[in-house]
Design an enzyme around this catalytic site. Structure first.
Site, PDB file in Angstrom:
ATOM      1  N   CYS A 195      -2.535   9.108   2.181  1.00 37.98           N
ATOM      2  CA  CYS A 195      -2.186   8.560   0.765  1.00 37.98           C
ATOM      3  C   CYS A 195      -3.387   8.958   0.141  1.00 37.98           C
ATOM      4  O   CYS A 195      -3.086   8.771  -1.175  1.00 37.98           O
ATOM      5  CB  CYS A 195      -1.989   7.124   0.989  1.00 37.98           C
ATOM      6  SG  CYS A 195      -3.163   6.081   1.821  1.00 37.98           S
ATOM      7  N   GLU A 234       0.881  -1.166  -0.029  1.00 37.82           N
ATOM      8  CA  GLU A 234      -0.009  -0.165   0.029  1.00 37.82           C
ATOM      9  C   GLU A 234       0.758   1.212  -0.105  1.00 37.82           C
ATOM     10  O   GLU A 234       1.418   1.641   1.069  1.00 37.82           O
ATOM     11  CB  GLU A 234      -0.924   0.068   1.210  1.00 37.82           C
ATOM     12  CG  GLU A 234      -1.723  -1.220   1.427  1.00 37.82           C
ATOM     13  CD  GLU A 234      -3.210  -0.854   0.314  1.00 37.82           C
ATOM     14  OE1 GLU A 234      -3.095   0.049  -0.270  1.00 37.82           O
ATOM     15  OE2 GLU A 234      -3.848  -1.891   0.177  1.00 37.82           O
TER      16      GLU A 234
HETATM   17  P1  NAD Z   1       7.969   5.259   5.029  1.00 39.44           P
HETATM   18  O1  NAD Z   1       8.217   4.540   3.625  1.00 39.44           O
HETATM   19  O2  NAD Z   1       9.043   6.128   5.239  1.00 39.44           O
HETATM   20  O3  NAD Z   1       7.967   4.161   6.025  1.00 39.44           O
HETATM   21  C1  NAD Z   1       7.092   3.106   6.272  1.00 39.44           C
HETATM   22  C2  NAD Z   1       7.398   1.988   7.176  1.00 39.44           C
HETATM   23  O4  NAD Z   1       8.678   1.386   6.430  1.00 39.44           O
HETATM   24  C3  NAD Z   1       7.885   2.492   8.639  1.00 39.44           C
HETATM   25  O5  NAD Z   1       7.542   1.420   9.465  1.00 39.44           O
HETATM   26  C4  NAD Z   1       9.341   2.767   8.444  1.00 39.44           C
HETATM   27  O6  NAD Z   1      10.193   2.507   9.764  1.00 39.44           O
HETATM   28  C5  NAD Z   1       9.732   1.727   7.550  1.00 39.44           C
HETATM   29  N1  NAD Z   1      10.834   1.504   6.680  1.00 39.44           N
HETATM   30  C6  NAD Z   1      11.764   2.838   6.446  1.00 39.44           C
HETATM   31  N2  NAD Z   1      12.644   2.624   5.601  1.00 39.44           N
HETATM   32  C7  NAD Z   1      12.728   1.087   5.568  1.00 39.44           C
HETATM   33  C8  NAD Z   1      13.685   0.344   4.832  1.00 39.44           C
HETATM   34  N3  NAD Z   1      14.587   0.785   4.143  1.00 39.44           N
HETATM   35  N4  NAD Z   1      13.442  -0.964   4.936  1.00 39.44           N
HETATM   36  C9  NAD Z   1      12.327  -1.470   5.633  1.00 39.44           C
HETATM   37  N5  NAD Z   1      11.528  -0.614   6.249  1.00 39.44           N
HETATM   38  C10 NAD Z   1      11.682   0.625   6.279  1.00 39.44           C
HETATM   39  O7  NAD Z   1       6.888   6.087   5.001  1.00 39.44           O
HETATM   40  P2  NAD Z   1       6.145   6.870   5.837  1.00 39.44           P
HETATM   41  O8  NAD Z   1       6.566   8.292   6.076  1.00 39.44           O
HETATM   42  O9  NAD Z   1       5.934   6.332   7.227  1.00 39.44           O
HETATM   43  O10 NAD Z   1       4.407   7.135   5.610  1.00 39.44           O
HETATM   44  C11 NAD Z   1       3.994   7.974   4.446  1.00 39.44           C
HETATM   45  C12 NAD Z   1       4.031   7.158   3.131  1.00 39.44           C
HETATM   46  O11 NAD Z   1       3.008   5.977   3.514  1.00 39.44           O
HETATM   47  C13 NAD Z   1       3.269   7.947   2.240  1.00 39.44           C
HETATM   48  O12 NAD Z   1       4.072   7.855   0.894  1.00 39.44           O
HETATM   49  C14 NAD Z   1       1.791   7.541   2.244  1.00 39.44           C
HETATM   50  O13 NAD Z   1       1.184   7.786   0.768  1.00 39.44           O
HETATM   51  C15 NAD Z   1       2.036   6.071   2.128  1.00 39.44           C
HETATM   52  N6  NAD Z   1       0.846   5.443   2.913  1.00 39.44           N
HETATM   53  C16 NAD Z   1       0.334   4.627   2.019  1.00 39.44           C
HETATM   54  C17 NAD Z   1      -1.182   4.075   2.399  1.00 39.44           C
HETATM   55  C18 NAD Z   1      -1.736   3.237   1.301  1.00 39.44           C
HETATM   56  O14 NAD Z   1      -2.579   2.548   1.947  1.00 39.44           O
HETATM   57  N7  NAD Z   1      -1.659   3.183   0.188  1.00 39.44           N
HETATM   58  C19 NAD Z   1      -1.481   4.519   3.486  1.00 39.44           C
HETATM   59  C20 NAD Z   1      -0.990   5.160   4.634  1.00 39.44           C
HETATM   60  C21 NAD Z   1       0.141   5.973   4.158  1.00 39.44           C
END
Ligand code: NAD
Length: 498
Positions: A303, A269
């Site tokens: 998102c 997602e």
């Molecule tokens: P992010 O990708 O920075 O982090 C998401 C998760 O991944 C966190 O738990 C983070 O600690 C972990 N993470 C970060 N880097 C990683 C790596 N290299 N390897 C493994 N895990 C890692 O996203 P965010 O800033 O927490 O959230 C915002 C983003 O999420 C936005 O792009 C938003 O659109 C998206 N989002 C999507 C949905 C959906 O349903 N499509 C819903 C909510 C948020």
């Protein structure tokens, strides 16, 4: 008490008591513990930048211990009668509703959204538990006779196995229940890696699942600063069978790449860049109200947030002026106890990114209608901002903004606006305002998006399949589809002599 968009109320609970109720440890094999290296990290209030509390920081050895426990618990858990798994989820749903004030306050504290938005999130999060408690007893396979009449086929659904659930900070509770609900329903064990910025709500939710009767080993909790280290170690271990990720497209792509080594099942997602299209025949009041919800819910950090506004040229001035009046009337501030206030962005770097996009648009000759000034700290506040006459090349049109900024463009023809709406690598949510049914059906067929709201500014619903196309993701959460992500299909051919 105030009504929220989800029909919930906006009561608050005392902040200090809430923080004391949060377990600060890791949760592995049914008990709370410190990390192997006794390491902890701080969680902050984005409204004040003050530290809220410290929480354990999982290491690779903690993560592997959690996987061992999830792997050992898997066969027993999958064999539990579906009704019993469903009743645990139903109990969790009722407990969450009973603790709505505490959860809403905790979400508002660590994430910054208003207590009204936080209550909306709790109500939304709880519905995933209720919906999947009901789906637990509806995991169907099928029987068929082969066309040659000789073989009999049994097609059965089985739990996928231990799953790694990785969640973002913008919905610290709902993004977790949207995964835990179907995983419990399907009979999968879990390792939850919450966002490092919002692990407190996640921790309290894990306590709730423990108290609802989830057996040891079924759900393990791994807050961590160095996410990639523990995620990579878990994904390299063949006992893990699936990863379900919600977060940015950038990190999602890295995880997809790493998932190939063990051919892991994945659900993704990812980010969005939703178009919000208003045609000349639309109910303008409804369109402006919908724009307020689609843009400002969660302070623009969703998102599904409307990212690009395409307004028919005959109404663009009127629409922009009405939106400006509403945006200018909003107050910024600490929203933990005030439901009518716009809270901060999540971090200093998030605010810098949003401001950088606004400056980029202005450099490219967009007109700043309201907002756009950096606020004094403490707190990562950014004012609701409107830009008009924004060129296609501006970053606000191409990238996910994740803040309260509304870039507006005008259009003339339906085909032209569809082309512009589809000219994005993303395809998650989209919004259209029109009263023309034929046009609605044409647009539904041609828009490249996983979800479309017609005359509706909020479309997320636990009973509907949520998810995107293109770089917005793979798979669906919620609806009948949600549980399928945690089930694999096994087919048995029986040659029986009759
Ligand atoms: P992010 O990708 O920075 O982090 C998401 C998760 O991944 C966190 O738990 C983070 O600690 C972990 N993470 C970060 N880097 C990683 C790596 N290299 N390897 C493994 N895990 C890692 O996203 P965010 O800033 O927490 O959230 C915002 C983003 O999420 C936005 O792009 C938003 O659109 C998206 N989002 C999507 C949905 C959906 O349903 N499509 C819903 C909510 C948020």
């Amino acid at each position: 008490m105030h009504s929220s968009a989800f029909g919930a109320t906006a009561a608050i609970a005392p902040e200090a008591d809430i923080l004391k109720s949060v377990q600060g440890g890791l949760y592995i094999n049914g008990s709370w513990k410190e990390s192997a290296g006794q390491k902890r990290f701080a969680v902050h209030d984005p409204s004040t930048e003050a530290e809220l509390m410290q929480i354990a920081d999982a290491s690779v050895s903690d993560a592997l211990a959690a996987l061992e426990s999830a792997s050992n618990a898997q066969p027993v858990w999958a064999a539990r009668p579906p009704r019993e798994r469903g009743e645990i989820l139903r109990t969790a749903f009722e407990m969450l509703i009973a603790q709505a004030d505490e959860f809403a306050t905790l979400i508002a504290l660590e994430m910054g959204k208003s207590v009204r938005d936080a209550h909306g999130e709790v109500a939304y999060a709880a519905e995933f538990l209720r919906w999947f408690s009901e789906e637990t007893v509806r995991i169907h396979g099928r029987y068929q006779l082969a066309p040659n009449g000789k073989l009999q086929h049994i097609i059965a659904k089985k739990a996928v196995g231990p799953c790694l659930l990785i969640t973002p900070w913008n919905f610290p509770l709902a993004m977790i229940t949207r995964k835990v609900g179907p995983a419990v329903a399907a009979g999968c064990t879990m390792l939850l890696k919450p966002a490092q910025l919002t692990p407190l709500t996640a921790s309290r939710f894990v306590s709730l699942m423990h108290n609802a009767g989830l057996p040891a080993g079924v759900l393990n909790f791994l807050p961590a600063v160095k996410s990639s280290e523990i995620v990579n170690a878990l994904m390299a271990d063949s006992r893990l069978k699936k990863v379900s990720f919600t977060g940015s497209t950038r990190v999602g792509k890295l995880i997809l790449k790493n998932a190939s080594a063990n051919v892991l099942r994945t659900s993704m997602e990812l980010g969005g860049n939703a178009p919000f299209i208003v045609f000349e025949d639309a109910d303008l009041d409804a369109a402006v109200d919908g724009a307020m919800q689609a843009k400002l819910r969660n302070i623009g950090q969703a998102c599904t947030a409307a990212n690009r506004f395409y307004i028919h040229e005959t109404i663009v001035d009127d629409f922009t002026d009405r939106l400006r009046q509403k945006f200018s009337a909003l107050r910024l501030g600490r929203a933990v106890s005030d439901p009518d206030i716009i809270g901060p962005l999540i971090s200093a770097s998030a605010r810098k990114d949003v401001h950088g996009m606004v400056l980029d648009a202005v450099d490219r000759r967009a007109r700043l209608i309201t907002g756009g000034e950096l606020q004094e700290g403490p707190g990562y506040f950014y004012p609701p901002t409107i830009l008009s006459d924004v060129p296609d090349e501006a970053r606000v049109m191409r990238e996910e903004i994740f803040g309260p900024v509304a870039p507006i463009q005008s259009f003339v023809e339906e085909d032209e606006v569809l082309k512009r709406a589809n000219s994005s690598e993303y395809g998650l949510a989209s919004y259209v305002y029109t009263r023309d049914l034929d046009r609605t059906l044409r647009i539904r067929a041609k828009l490249e998006a996983g979800m479309l709201g017609v005359n509706a500014g909020v479309i997320s619903d636990p009973v509907a399949p949520f998810g995107g196309v293109k770089h917005s993701g793979l798979g669906r959460e919620g609806g009948f589809e949600g549980i399928e992500e945690y089930l694999s299909t096994q087919y048995t051919a029986i040659n029986s002599r009759q």
